[in-house]
Motif scaffolding. Structure first.
Motif, PDB file in Angstrom:
ATOM      1  N   SER A 182       0.825  -1.209   0.000  1.00  0.00           N
ATOM      2  CA  SER A 182       0.000   0.000   0.000  1.00  0.00           C
ATOM      3  C   SER A 182       0.857   1.256   0.000  1.00  0.00           C
ATOM      4  CB  SER A 182      -0.938  -0.004   1.203  1.00  0.00           C
ATOM      5  OG  SER A 182      -0.189  -0.072   2.411  1.00  0.00           O
ATOM      6  N   THR A 183       1.920   1.238   0.791  1.00  0.00           N
ATOM      7  CA  THR A 183       2.821   2.392   0.846  1.00  0.00           C
ATOM      8  C   THR A 183       3.548   2.560  -0.479  1.00  0.00           C
ATOM      9  OG1 THR A 183       3.144   2.030   3.206  1.00  0.00           O
ATOM     10  CG2 THR A 183       4.751   3.433   2.087  1.00  0.00           C
ATOM     11  N   ALA A 184       4.018   1.446  -1.053  1.00  0.00           N
ATOM     12  CA  ALA A 184       4.720   1.501  -2.335  1.00  0.00           C
ATOM     13  C   ALA A 184       3.815   2.049  -3.430  1.00  0.00           C
ATOM     14  CB  ALA A 184       5.218   0.113  -2.711  1.00  0.00           C
ATOM     15  N   ALA A 185       2.547   1.628  -3.453  1.00  0.00           N
ATOM     16  CA  ALA A 185       1.618   2.099  -4.469  1.00  0.00           C
ATOM     17  C   ALA A 185       1.338   3.590  -4.307  1.00  0.00           C
ATOM     18  CB  ALA A 185       0.320   1.304  -4.396  1.00  0.00           C
ATOM     19  N   ARG A 186       1.166   4.048  -3.048  1.00  0.00           N
ATOM     20  CA  ARG A 186       0.892   5.470  -2.808  1.00  0.00           C
ATOM     21  C   ARG A 186       2.052   6.342  -3.274  1.00  0.00           C
ATOM     22  NH1 ARG A 186       2.377   8.577   1.252  1.00  0.00           N
ATOM     23  NH2 ARG A 186       2.941   6.799   2.588  1.00  0.00           N
ATOM     24  N   LEU A 187       3.256   5.949  -2.904  1.00  0.00           N
ATOM     25  CA  LEU A 187       4.426   6.732  -3.293  1.00  0.00           C
ATOM     26  C   LEU A 187       4.650   6.691  -4.809  1.00  0.00           C
ATOM     27  CD1 LEU A 187       6.920   5.758  -0.446  1.00  0.00           C
ATOM     28  CD2 LEU A 187       5.721   7.944  -0.744  1.00  0.00           C
ATOM     29  N   ALA A 188       4.462   5.517  -5.401  1.00  0.00           N
ATOM     30  CA  ALA A 188       4.642   5.399  -6.848  1.00  0.00           C
ATOM     31  C   ALA A 188       3.636   6.263  -7.595  1.00  0.00           C
ATOM     32  CB  ALA A 188       4.520   3.943  -7.274  1.00  0.00           C
ATOM     33  N   ALA A 189       2.399   6.306  -7.102  1.00  0.00           N
ATOM     34  CA  ALA A 189       1.377   7.143  -7.731  1.00  0.00           C
ATOM     35  C   ALA A 189       1.737   8.618  -7.633  1.00  0.00           C
ATOM     36  CB  ALA A 189       0.023   6.879  -7.085  1.00  0.00           C
ATOM     37  N   GLU A 190       2.250   9.027  -6.474  1.00  0.00           N
ATOM     38  CA  GLU A 190       2.633  10.428  -6.290  1.00  0.00           C
ATOM     39  C   GLU A 190       3.803  10.806  -7.201  1.00  0.00           C
ATOM     40  OE1 GLU A 190       1.356  10.671  -1.550  1.00  0.00           O
ATOM     41  OE2 GLU A 190       3.449  10.921  -2.162  1.00  0.00           O
ATOM     42  N   LEU A 191       4.736   9.898  -7.357  1.00  0.00           N
ATOM     43  CA  LEU A 191       5.928  10.190  -8.153  1.00  0.00           C
ATOM     44  C   LEU A 191       5.660  10.155  -9.654  1.00  0.00           C
ATOM     45  CD1 LEU A 191       8.537   8.117  -6.124  1.00  0.00           C
ATOM     46  CD2 LEU A 191       8.472  10.616  -6.314  1.00  0.00           C
ATOM     47  N   SER A 192       4.723   9.312 -10.076  1.00  0.00           N
ATOM     48  CA  SER A 192       4.511   9.108 -11.509  1.00  0.00           C
ATOM     49  C   SER A 192       3.264   9.773 -12.065  1.00  0.00           C
ATOM     50  CB  SER A 192       4.435   7.603 -11.806  1.00  0.00           C
ATOM     51  OG  SER A 192       3.269   7.044 -11.198  1.00  0.00           O
ATOM     52  N   GLY A 193       2.296  10.047 -11.204  1.00  0.00           N
ATOM     53  CA  GLY A 193       1.024  10.566 -11.678  1.00  0.00           C
ATOM     54  C   GLY A 193       0.071   9.495 -12.150  1.00  0.00           C
ATOM     55  N   ALA A 194       0.428   8.226 -12.004  1.00  0.00           N
ATOM     56  CA  ALA A 194      -0.442   7.117 -12.391  1.00  0.00           C
ATOM     57  C   ALA A 194      -1.473   6.844 -11.305  1.00  0.00           C
ATOM     58  CB  ALA A 194       0.396   5.864 -12.636  1.00  0.00           C
ATOM     59  N   PRO A 195      -2.630   6.282 -11.638  1.00  0.00           N
ATOM     60  CA  PRO A 195      -3.652   5.979 -10.629  1.00  0.00           C
ATOM     61  C   PRO A 195      -3.128   4.937  -9.629  1.00  0.00           C
ATOM     62  CG  PRO A 195      -4.567   5.864 -12.848  1.00  0.00           C
ATOM     63  CD  PRO A 195      -3.091   5.952 -13.004  1.00  0.00           C
ATOM     64  N   ARG A 196      -3.357   5.210  -8.343  1.00  0.00           N
ATOM     65  CA  ARG A 196      -2.843   4.300  -7.316  1.00  0.00           C
ATOM     66  C   ARG A 196      -3.462   2.916  -7.441  1.00  0.00           C
ATOM     67  NH1 ARG A 196      -4.433   2.437  -2.509  1.00  0.00           N
ATOM     68  NH2 ARG A 196      -6.340   3.674  -2.575  1.00  0.00           N
ATOM     69  N   LYS A 197      -4.760   2.850  -7.743  1.00  0.00           N
ATOM     70  CA  LYS A 197      -5.433   1.555  -7.823  1.00  0.00           C
ATOM     71  C   LYS A 197      -4.881   0.685  -8.957  1.00  0.00           C
ATOM     72  CE  LYS A 197      -9.827   2.851  -5.674  1.00  0.00           C
ATOM     73  NZ  LYS A 197     -11.305   2.932  -5.844  1.00  0.00           N
ATOM     74  N   ALA A 198      -4.349   1.333  -9.985  1.00  0.00           N
ATOM     75  CA  ALA A 198      -3.780   0.572 -11.095  1.00  0.00           C
ATOM     76  C   ALA A 198      -2.414  -0.008 -10.754  1.00  0.00           C
ATOM     77  CB  ALA A 198      -3.657   1.456 -12.332  1.00  0.00           C
ATOM     78  N   LEU A 199      -1.831   0.482  -9.645  1.00  0.00           N
ATOM     79  CA  LEU A 199      -0.503   0.035  -9.253  1.00  0.00           C
ATOM     80  C   LEU A 199      -0.543  -0.954  -8.108  1.00  0.00           C
ATOM     81  CD1 LEU A 199       1.291   3.515  -9.256  1.00  0.00           C
ATOM     82  CD2 LEU A 199       1.137   1.876 -11.124  1.00  0.00           C
ATOM     83  N   TYR A 200      -1.502  -0.820  -7.224  1.00  0.00           N
ATOM     84  CA  TYR A 200      -1.531  -1.636  -6.011  1.00  0.00           C
ATOM     85  C   TYR A 200      -1.675  -3.122  -6.369  1.00  0.00           C
ATOM     86  CZ  TYR A 200      -2.752  -3.239  -1.345  1.00  0.00           C
ATOM     87  OH  TYR A 200      -2.765  -3.887  -0.130  1.00  0.00           O
TER      88      TYR A 200
END
Length: 279
Positions: A256-274
């Protein structure tokens, strides 16, 4: 003796990637006229020359001796000898040795002349149906899984068509790693044994190509060119970048933390990364 076109010249000669009829008349003439042919594998090239009745002497020039031989070969060229450079198949220097000799010859003021012909990457691109106005050729990916995945992760957001060479014993693992890095839905083409008897060109998503190989062992044999569609529009690029960042972070942080940070850094939707598996 070399003629006026060949004297003191290093000719970089493309040879067939499968079908021997693809050796051009000019290439045959040059290979007859030169004083020697520098070949990656003399046994392989001897068979090619013998097929066309060419008896020119062969010199072994490969990655292990090219640095040591380049100076001597340049001296021969400066003395007026004509030499040809060939690889085992296709255009020399494309994922093959030869650039050190070419560089040494050019620095010495020796004429270097191309004798164009077959190239597996161009042949594959010409029949793939993917965008061909801009592309990236990556050659062979690293043999070790971790290094291969790292290289692919770095290419996930690349908008240009991606082209790779791959061997039969790694093709299945490479497709799996591409699915993890690019997404299984990314369009791709698998070109196998081009110009040879069992030539096949398969297209579809990376998931579909992996399934096709799993279902038919014959499709895992031979030499491969893998072409992958670029990352597409800005949204696709952001998603690809987000997945790459997530894969790196997820190795050290909770998902969850990795997805949140990745979304913030990339601009991609968090749900698509988690929940994405690390590459």
């Amino acid at each position: 003796m070399p003629g006026p076109e060949t004297a003191g010249t290093l000719h970089v000669v493309a040879t067939p990637i499968g079908n021997l009829d693809d050796l051009s008349p000019r290439a045959q003439r040059i290979l007859r006229e030169v004083d020697a042919v520098c070949a990656e594998d003399t046994r392989h090239s001897r068979q090619l020359l013998a097929h066309f009745g060419i008896a020119t002497p062969l010199l072994a020039l490969h990655e292990h001796n090219e640095e040591q031989l380049a100076g001597r070969l340049v001296a021969r060229l400066q003395g007026g000898d004509a030499l040809a450079l060939v690889s085992d198949a296709g255009t020399p220097l494309v994922s093959d040795p030869g650039y050190r000799l070419v560089r040494a010859a050019r620095r010495a003021g020796v004429r270097v002349s191309p004798v164009p012909g077959p190239s597996a990457l161009v042949a594959a691109l010409s029949v793939a149906g993917l965008a061909s106005d801009r592309f990236v050729f990556e050659g062979f990916l690293p043999a070790k899984a971790a290094a291969r995945r790292e290289r692919l992760a770095g290419l996930a957001a690349e908008p240009r068509t991606l082209i790779f060479y791959e061997s039969s014993h790694r093709i299945a693992d490479t497709l799996d790693d591409m699915r993890a890095s690019f997404g299984g839905g990314r369009p791709a083409v698998l070109a196998r044994e081009l110009t040879k008897l069992f030539e096949t060109v398969l297209d579809g998503s990376l998931d579909q190509l992996a399934a096709a190989l799993a279902a038919d062992p014959n499709q895992r044999r031979g030499e491969f060119v893998v072409l992958v569609e670029g990352a597409g529009d800005a949204a696709d690029a952001r998603l690809a970048h987000g997945r790459r960042v997530y894969a790196l972070l997820a190795a050290h942080l909770p998902p969850s933390t990795a997805a949140r940070l990745a979304a913030e850094l990339s601009g991609a939707p968090r749900k698509a990364l988690y929940g994405q598996e690390p590459a």
